[in-house]
Design a protein around this motif. Structure first.
Motif, PDB file in Angstrom:
ATOM      1  N   HIS A 243      -6.273  -8.891  -0.854  1.00 34.83           N
ATOM      2  CA  HIS A 243      -6.789  -7.523  -0.977  1.00 34.83           C
ATOM      3  C   HIS A 243      -6.821  -7.068  -2.431  1.00 34.83           C
ATOM      4  CE1 HIS A 243      -7.685  -3.437   0.305  1.00 34.83           C
ATOM      5  NE2 HIS A 243      -6.815  -3.019  -0.580  1.00 34.83           N
ATOM      6  N   GLN A 244      -5.933  -7.625  -3.228  1.00 34.79           N
ATOM      7  CA  GLN A 244      -5.823  -7.151  -4.605  1.00 34.79           C
ATOM      8  C   GLN A 244      -6.817  -7.813  -5.550  1.00 34.79           C
ATOM      9  OE1 GLN A 244      -1.299  -7.567  -4.112  1.00 34.79           O
ATOM     10  NE2 GLN A 244      -1.483  -5.974  -5.656  1.00 34.79           N
ATOM     11  N   ILE A 245      -7.447  -8.908  -5.097  1.00 33.18           N
ATOM     12  CA  ILE A 245      -8.385  -9.590  -6.016  1.00 33.18           C
ATOM     13  C   ILE A 245      -9.763  -9.898  -5.434  1.00 33.18           C
ATOM     14  CG2 ILE A 245      -6.525 -10.667  -7.359  1.00 33.18           C
ATOM     15  CD1 ILE A 245      -7.370 -13.375  -5.995  1.00 33.18           C
TER      16      ILE A 245
ATOM     17  N   TRP B  56      -0.080 -13.631   5.336  1.00 33.61           N
ATOM     18  CA  TRP B  56      -0.317 -12.199   5.515  1.00 33.61           C
ATOM     19  C   TRP B  56       0.321 -11.391   4.409  1.00 33.61           C
ATOM     20  CZ3 TRP B  56       3.005  -8.076   7.542  1.00 33.61           C
ATOM     21  CH2 TRP B  56       2.283  -6.899   7.752  1.00 33.61           C
ATOM     22  N   HIS B  57      -0.525 -10.765   3.591  1.00 38.71           N
ATOM     23  CA  HIS B  57      -0.038  -9.908   2.501  1.00 38.71           C
ATOM     24  C   HIS B  57      -0.520  -8.481   2.789  1.00 38.71           C
ATOM     25  CE1 HIS B  57       1.453 -10.203  -1.871  1.00 38.71           C
ATOM     26  NE2 HIS B  57       1.282  -8.910  -1.660  1.00 38.71           N
ATOM     27  N   TRP B  58      -0.070  -7.955   3.923  1.00 43.11           N
ATOM     28  CA  TRP B  58      -0.120  -6.519   4.256  1.00 43.11           C
ATOM     29  C   TRP B  58      -1.406  -5.938   4.852  1.00 43.11           C
ATOM     30  CZ3 TRP B  58       2.415  -4.287  -0.828  1.00 43.11           C
ATOM     31  CH2 TRP B  58       3.729  -4.769  -0.917  1.00 43.11           C
TER      32      TRP B  58
ATOM     33  N   ILE C  26       4.909 -14.218   5.620  1.00 43.16           N
ATOM     34  CA  ILE C  26       4.852 -12.757   5.483  1.00 43.16           C
ATOM     35  C   ILE C  26       5.308 -12.378   4.081  1.00 43.16           C
ATOM     36  CG2 ILE C  26       6.140 -10.669   6.183  1.00 43.16           C
ATOM     37  CD1 ILE C  26       5.940 -11.535   9.008  1.00 43.16           C
ATOM     38  N   ASN C  27       4.598 -11.451   3.466  1.00 40.03           N
ATOM     39  CA  ASN C  27       5.049 -10.961   2.168  1.00 40.03           C
ATOM     40  C   ASN C  27       5.874  -9.684   2.330  1.00 40.03           C
ATOM     41  OD1 ASN C  27       4.882 -10.923  -0.865  1.00 40.03           O
ATOM     42  ND2 ASN C  27       4.029  -8.898  -0.399  1.00 40.03           N
ATOM     43  N   GLU C  28       7.013  -9.671   1.711  1.00 40.18           N
ATOM     44  CA  GLU C  28       7.883  -8.491   1.590  1.00 40.18           C
ATOM     45  C   GLU C  28       7.911  -7.580   2.818  1.00 40.18           C
ATOM     46  OE1 GLU C  28       7.218  -6.283  -1.984  1.00 40.18           O
ATOM     47  OE2 GLU C  28       7.705  -7.968  -3.262  1.00 40.18           O
ATOM     48  N   PRO C  29       8.596  -7.993   3.864  1.00 43.83           N
ATOM     49  CA  PRO C  29       8.677  -7.147   5.057  1.00 43.83           C
ATOM     50  C   PRO C  29       9.173  -5.738   4.753  1.00 43.83           C
ATOM     51  CG  PRO C  29      10.258  -8.970   5.136  1.00 43.83           C
ATOM     52  CD  PRO C  29       9.329  -9.243   4.008  1.00 43.83           C
TER      53      PRO C  29
ATOM     54  N   PHE D 129      -5.871  -5.073  -8.360  1.00 42.00           N
ATOM     55  CA  PHE D 129      -5.842  -3.775  -7.684  1.00 42.00           C
ATOM     56  C   PHE D 129      -4.444  -3.518  -7.124  1.00 42.00           C
ATOM     57  CE2 PHE D 129      -6.425  -0.946  -4.126  1.00 42.00           C
ATOM     58  CZ  PHE D 129      -7.212   0.035  -4.700  1.00 42.00           C
ATOM     59  N   GLU D 130      -3.822  -2.454  -7.607  1.00 40.94           N
ATOM     60  CA  GLU D 130      -2.436  -2.184  -7.199  1.00 40.94           C
ATOM     61  C   GLU D 130      -2.417  -1.114  -6.096  1.00 40.94           C
ATOM     62  OE1 GLU D 130       0.381  -3.661  -7.752  1.00 40.94           O
ATOM     63  OE2 GLU D 130       1.798  -2.131  -7.133  1.00 40.94           O
ATOM     64  N   TRP D 131      -2.471  -1.554  -4.871  1.00 39.16           N
ATOM     65  CA  TRP D 131      -2.331  -0.789  -3.643  1.00 39.16           C
ATOM     66  C   TRP D 131      -2.800   0.670  -3.686  1.00 39.16           C
ATOM     67  CZ3 TRP D 131      -2.541  -4.303  -0.211  1.00 39.16           C
ATOM     68  CH2 TRP D 131      -2.016  -5.549  -0.507  1.00 39.16           C
ATOM     69  N   ASP D 132      -1.857   1.645  -3.815  1.00 40.73           N
ATOM     70  CA  ASP D 132      -2.289   3.046  -3.799  1.00 40.73           C
ATOM     71  C   ASP D 132      -2.543   3.577  -5.212  1.00 40.73           C
ATOM     72  OD1 ASP D 132       0.402   2.728  -4.329  1.00 40.73           O
ATOM     73  OD2 ASP D 132       0.942   4.702  -3.601  1.00 40.73           O
TER      74      ASP D 132
HETATM   75  C1  BGC Z   1       3.760  -7.007  -3.939  1.00 38.70           C
HETATM   76  C2  BGC Z   1       2.466  -7.070  -4.730  1.00 38.70           C
HETATM   77  C3  BGC Z   1       2.427  -5.917  -5.715  1.00 38.70           C
HETATM   78  C4  BGC Z   1       3.584  -6.085  -6.667  1.00 38.70           C
HETATM   79  C5  BGC Z   1       3.636  -5.013  -7.742  1.00 38.70           C
HETATM   80  C6  BGC Z   1       4.970  -6.776  -4.814  1.00 38.70           C
HETATM   81  O1  BGC Z   1       5.909  -6.048  -4.125  1.00 38.70           O
HETATM   82  O2  BGC Z   1       3.927  -8.158  -3.172  1.00 38.70           O
HETATM   83  O3  BGC Z   1       1.400  -7.041  -3.848  1.00 38.70           O
HETATM   84  O4  BGC Z   1       1.240  -5.838  -6.398  1.00 38.70           O
HETATM   85  O5  BGC Z   1       4.779  -6.007  -5.938  1.00 38.70           O
HETATM   86  O6  BGC Z   1       3.794  -3.762  -7.196  1.00 38.70           O
END
Ligand code: BGC
Length: 413
Positions: free
Chosen positions: A18-20, A133-135, A177-180, A372-375
């Motif tokens: 999603h970020q790239i 799965w990254h969110w 899974i990334n960072e539950p 792209f940093e999420w929010d």
């Molecule tokens: C996440 C990334 C995020 C990074 C910086 C991690 O917690 O897995 O998606 O971009 O932190 O906030």
């Protein structure tokens, strides 16, 4: 003193779809559209040039993540950058919404995209760390309640099983899974989709749904290929008490138990190595965060890269399994700060290996690209490589060159 790393140490970098990738239609894009006005105002860097880099531009009502780094189109540019940096490993994620655009439909054209990407990495001798799965989730699943859908285990397991069958031959390490905890936190704080604030749902998603999704999928991947190496990426904070007072120590202890130890205890039996993301050191007490360090990132995070040593030792002492740093980095426009961060991190990892016999398999810097940093949008710059917003040209930063030299020398000489 020379800081040579063990032979075969996996120096690399990480990204997430999603970020790239760009061109996505998933729950996050929908949520961005719905929250465009707020996202264009909240959490932005207070400067005018930053405005166009925010998560959403309500003027044209377009979610900015929907173009991102355009890696879907320019994936070969990413591979070029990976080669220039001399990376030995690359972590990327598969976008669930591409693979399953509709319930029960698996898109063979999209799996082909990932197959050719992974093949190109393998042809260049780059070890592949694949995140399932990254969110982000497909829109149809979001409409069924997302992670709270009663069918979530079945859906996720089918998806992971499809990936394992289709892409397994290329994958060296799986991150299911990334960072539950970070994902679940959005149910507590409401900052990300689904925008719910409910502590009970947070607890449920964090302690029940995500561990079960993970454990079921671990078993599925192992059933398909016994020899595969599977883990999750757990964000581990370095947490200490802000004073010697017993109540502050208790708060720090509880935070660590709840956010790290209890969930790792739950899943550790189902891991072949431990994927650890490290970004934070925090001093806690009954009044919340009480940090004393004035070096901060552009996101306001307290920076103390050397604390990765403490995290590595703690994880080794409790679990005694090989560790892979699956993310680590900082958001900064000041590339000298990134160079400092990388150097301090390398020194601390070297110390953990040599003095505490930590079995460290590799280190993946977050991130390969400014992405792209999420929010937040594009202004937090995490990349070793910058991306021109118009032409999408990739350019290696000085920190990228610095890291590349470390890789060539397999440490710091
Ligand atoms: C996440 C990334 C995020 C990074 C910086 C991690 O917690 O897995 O998606 O971009 O932190 O906030």
């Amino acid at each position: 003193m020379s800081k040579k790393f063990p032979e075969g140490f996996l120096w690399g970098a990480a990204t997430a779809s999603h970020q790239i990738e760009g061109g996505l239609i998933n729950n996050w894009v929908k949520w961005e559209e719905k929250n465009a006005t707020r996202l264009s105002k909240d959490g932005q860097r207070p400067s005018n040039e930053a405005l166009k880099e925010v998560a959403c531009d309500p003027e044209n009502y377009k979610s900015n993540s929907s173009y991102s780094c355009d890696s879907y189109k320019y994936w070969e540019r990413d591979i070029e950058a990976i080669k220039k940096l001399n990376l030995k490993a690359y972590r990327l994620s598969v976008e669930w919404s591409r693979i399953q655009p509709e319930r029960g439909v698996f898109d063979s054209k999209e799996i082909e995209y990932y197959r050719k990407y992974l093949k190109a990495l393998r042809d260049n001798n780059i070890k592949i760390v694949l995140t399932c799965w990254h969110w982000t989730i497909p829109v149809w699943l979001d409409e069924e309640g997302g992670l709270l859908s009663k069918n979530i285990y079945k859906y996720f397991n089918e998806y992971v099983s499809f990936l394992a069958k289709e892409l397994g031959e290329y994958v060296d390490y799986w991150i299911v899974i990334n960072e539950p905890e970070s994902f679940a936190a959005s149910y507590l704080l409401g900052m990300w989709p689904p925008g719910i604030k409910n502590p009970f749902l947070f607890h449920k998603v964090f302690k029940k749904v995500l561990p079960k999704m993970y454990i079921d999928s671990y078993k599925t991947i192992k059933d398909i290929d016994k020899g595969s190496k599977v883990s999750l990426a757990k964000n581990v904070w370095h947490v200490s008490s802000c004073s010697r007072a017993p109540w502050n120590r208790f708060v720090a202890f509880l935070f660590d138990r709840y956010m790290t130890v209890s969930i790792m205890d739950q899943v550790v039996k189902y891991t072949d190595f431990l994927g650890i993301n490290f970004y934070f050191h925090n001093r806690l007490g009954i009044r919340g965060l009480r940090n004393d360090n004035d070096i901060i990132s552009d996101l306001g995070w307290w920076l103390d890269p050397g604390k990765i040593f403490n995290v590595l030792v703690k994880i080794k002492e409790r679990y005694n399994k090989p560790i892979f740093i699956t993310e680590n980095g900082l958001a900064t426009l000041d590339d000298n700060k990134r160079i400092w961060w990388i150097e301090e991190t390398v020194k601390a990892m070297d110390k953990a290996i040599k003095e505490e016999s930590v079995e460290l398999m590799g280190y993946l810097h977050w991130s390969l690209l400014d992405n792209f940093e999420w929010d937040k949008g594009f202004w937090p710059k995490f990349g070793l490589v910058s991306v021109d917003p118009q032409t999408k040209e990739r350019r290696i930063k000085r920190s990228g060159e610095f890291y590349s030299k470390i890789i060539k020398e397999n440490g710091i000489i």
